[in-house]
Design a protein around this motif. Structure first.
Motif, PDB file in Angstrom:
ATOM      1  N   TRP A 174      -7.386   0.340  -1.990  1.00  0.00           N
ATOM      2  CA  TRP A 174      -6.271  -0.454  -1.497  1.00  0.00           C
ATOM      3  C   TRP A 174      -6.796  -1.730  -0.862  1.00  0.00           C
ATOM      4  O   TRP A 174      -7.989  -1.855  -0.580  1.00  0.00           O
ATOM      5  CB  TRP A 174      -5.454   0.337  -0.467  1.00  0.00           C
ATOM      6  CG  TRP A 174      -4.763   1.542  -1.039  1.00  0.00           C
ATOM      7  CD1 TRP A 174      -5.064   2.842  -0.833  1.00  0.00           C
ATOM      8  CD2 TRP A 174      -3.648   1.541  -1.946  1.00  0.00           C
ATOM      9  NE1 TRP A 174      -4.216   3.673  -1.530  1.00  0.00           N
ATOM     10  CE2 TRP A 174      -3.327   2.892  -2.220  1.00  0.00           C
ATOM     11  CE3 TRP A 174      -2.887   0.537  -2.536  1.00  0.00           C
ATOM     12  CZ2 TRP A 174      -2.292   3.259  -3.054  1.00  0.00           C
ATOM     13  CZ3 TRP A 174      -1.839   0.913  -3.372  1.00  0.00           C
ATOM     14  CH2 TRP A 174      -1.551   2.253  -3.639  1.00  0.00           C
ATOM     15  N   ASN A 215       1.226   4.934   0.642  1.00  0.00           N
ATOM     16  CA  ASN A 215       0.497   6.017   1.303  1.00  0.00           C
ATOM     17  C   ASN A 215       1.344   7.272   1.503  1.00  0.00           C
ATOM     18  O   ASN A 215       0.919   8.202   2.182  1.00  0.00           O
ATOM     19  CB  ASN A 215      -0.047   5.545   2.659  1.00  0.00           C
ATOM     20  CG  ASN A 215       1.021   4.863   3.502  1.00  0.00           C
ATOM     21  OD1 ASN A 215       2.205   5.016   3.220  1.00  0.00           O
ATOM     22  ND2 ASN A 215       0.598   4.123   4.498  1.00  0.00           N
ATOM     23  N   ILE A 226       0.872  -1.175   0.000  1.00  0.00           N
ATOM     24  CA  ILE A 226       0.000   0.000   0.000  1.00  0.00           C
ATOM     25  C   ILE A 226       0.909   1.226   0.000  1.00  0.00           C
ATOM     26  O   ILE A 226       1.722   1.404   0.905  1.00  0.00           O
ATOM     27  CB  ILE A 226      -0.925   0.022   1.228  1.00  0.00           C
ATOM     28  CG1 ILE A 226      -1.886  -1.177   1.188  1.00  0.00           C
ATOM     29  CG2 ILE A 226      -1.714   1.331   1.280  1.00  0.00           C
ATOM     30  CD1 ILE A 226      -2.755  -1.294   2.418  1.00  0.00           C
ATOM     31  N   LEU A 235      -3.639  -2.709  -5.182  1.00  0.00           N
ATOM     32  CA  LEU A 235      -4.532  -1.716  -5.764  1.00  0.00           C
ATOM     33  C   LEU A 235      -5.496  -2.422  -6.713  1.00  0.00           C
ATOM     34  O   LEU A 235      -5.066  -3.182  -7.586  1.00  0.00           O
ATOM     35  CB  LEU A 235      -3.697  -0.668  -6.518  1.00  0.00           C
ATOM     36  CG  LEU A 235      -4.342   0.656  -6.887  1.00  0.00           C
ATOM     37  CD1 LEU A 235      -4.809   1.393  -5.641  1.00  0.00           C
ATOM     38  CD2 LEU A 235      -3.355   1.524  -7.646  1.00  0.00           C
TER      39      LEU A 235
END
Length: 447
Positions: free
Chosen positions: A381, A344, A342, A370
């Motif tokens: 996600w 971020n 993920i 994704l």
């Protein structure tokens, strides 16, 4: 008597009031001016000497004529002879002055040659100094550029050192926590082993009691059978029946007590088995993250991430070398206690790109966590969070459009899974692809 004031300059060939030039150009100009002035003065002096010599010759001739024509005028001739002697002396003085002037002229020529040689040396030196000045200016510019680059690099290194120091403190704290966990696990393991040994002893005792109760039950059954056979012969059948009833009740009580103890033993064995399994899993994790490095002293060396994983910002990351579909890649990550990557923040995007390019495991595309399989265009996600508008790195191609494009030529269902392409020379490297395509993948899990 001839006036010789105009010859005063012969006593001081060089003028003391002339200003001394400071620069090379001033020296050259002064020397050229001085040479031209001295040459004009020498010419003028030579012409004056010639005129003076002719005048003296004319005077001598006139005096001789007058002396021959007027022998009786003696007093006037004395003054003339005196003038003649003075003129002769002045002529000698002028001759000496002329010789001095010639000597001075030679000396001036030598000085002029020396000055010209020095001028040439100064010109060469000036050219060399100008060249050296240009070279030093170039070197100074390069050094300033290097200083600026080193200053920038120094600031970056300082930030990196600060980040490493923070990570070091975090790792030391995690190491202390891990050491406490290890001690707790070792103590728990020893306690579980003691409890398991006690349970084994209790189980043996219960088995002995059960065998004894079975033996007593068998004996009671034989007595009961014998009493039943003798009851027909004896008149006290009722007493035997009562004794038999009491014995049967006692047997039933013993069996129920035995069953309850056996049930408790089974439950306790199940609890111990669960605790043993939990301890075994903890020990497996302990062996995985803190393997024994010295089997004699049982010394362990703990690491934050297991072998094959890389640490970044308090999380472990795995960059696969095999190729699987998106779903299979995620399942593999979940079996390892993590999930697909993920992204971020920008630092994680940069870390993933740099590490993938450094590993260079053959394929340039890797699955990340994704997908828009639930709703087309709504990218999520793997933890359920939506992709924010301010943090997206979709690839943009001016000539062929931007990602995601949900291309359906290879898969009629479209492209519902996200991956990164490390072959792109930019951070904007996200692309969508068919979830059935085989790519490498990136796992992420908490330390």
């Amino acid at each position: 008597m001839v006036n010789l004031r105009w010859l005063r300059w012969t006593n001081s060939p060089t003028s003391s009031s002339m200003p001394v030039p400071q620069s090379k150009q001033e020296q050259e100009a002064a020397s050229s001016c001085f040479r031209s002035k001295r040459s004009h003065q020498n010419v003028r002096l030579l012409v004056g000497l010639l005129v003076l010599c002719l005048s003296l010759l004319v005077v001598c001739v006139a005096l001789s004529i007058l002396y021959n024509t007027e022998p009786n005028s003696r007093p006037g001739w004395r003054s003339l002879l005196l003038d003649y002697h003075n003129i002769s002396e002045n002529y000698l003085i002028l001759t000496k002055a002329n010789a001095n002037l010639r000597s001075d002229k030679e000396t001036l020529k030598e000085h002029s040659a020396q000055l010209e040689e020095q001028s040439k040396v100064l010109n060469r030196t000036s050219a060399e100094l100008m060249s050296d000045n240009l070279a030093w200016s170039s070197k100074s510019t390069k050094l300033m550029e290097k200083i600026v680059n080193l200053t920038s690099t120094n600031s970056q290194l300082t930030q990196e050192v600060e980040r490493l120091v923070r990570n070091k403190f975090q790792l030391e704290e995690e190491k202390r926590n891990m050491s406490q966990t290890i001690r707790h696990l070792v103590d728990s393991n020893a306690q579980r082993e003691e409890e398991q040994q006690q349970l084994s002893e209790i189980s043996l005792l219960l088995r002995d009691e059960l065998s004894q109760l079975k033996e007593k039950n068998r004996q009671l059954s034989e007595i009961n059978n014998r009493y039943e056979g003798e009851a027909k012969k004896r008149t006290d059948c009722e007493k035997v029946s009562q004794s038999n009833t009491v014995l049967q009740e006692h047997n039933q009580n013993l069996q129920s007590t035995l069953m309850a103890q056996r049930q408790k033993a089974v439950e306790r064995e199940e609890q111990m088995a669960a605790q043993i399994n939990s301890t075994r899993e903890a020990l497996n994790s302990l062996n995985l993250y803190c393997p024994v490095v010295n089997h004699k002293t049982k010394e362990r060396l703990c690491r934050t991430c297991q072998e094959g994983w890389q640490l970044f910002d308090s999380k472990c990351y795995y960059f696969s070398s095999r190729m699987l579909a998106w779903g299979s890649s995620r399942a593999w990550c979940q079996t390892q206690g993590g999930d697909l990557l993920i992204v971020n923040n920008e630092d994680k995007q940069n870390f993933v790109l740099e590490t993938s390019r450094a590993l260079d495991q053959g394929n340039t595309r890797l699955w990340i966590g994704l997908t828009d399989a639930e709703e087309e265009g709504n990218w999520l996600w793997v933890d359920g969070r939506s992709v924010t508008s301010g943090l997206q790195y979709w690839l943009s191609r001016p000539e062929s459009g931007s990602e995601p494009d949900d291309w359906k030529l290879n898969d009629p269902l479209g492209e519902d899974c996200g991956h990164i392409d490390i072959n792109e020379e930019t951070k904007m490297s996200w692309m969508d692809a068919s979830c059935k395509t085989l790519y490498q993948w990136i796992c992420e899990k908490t330390v």
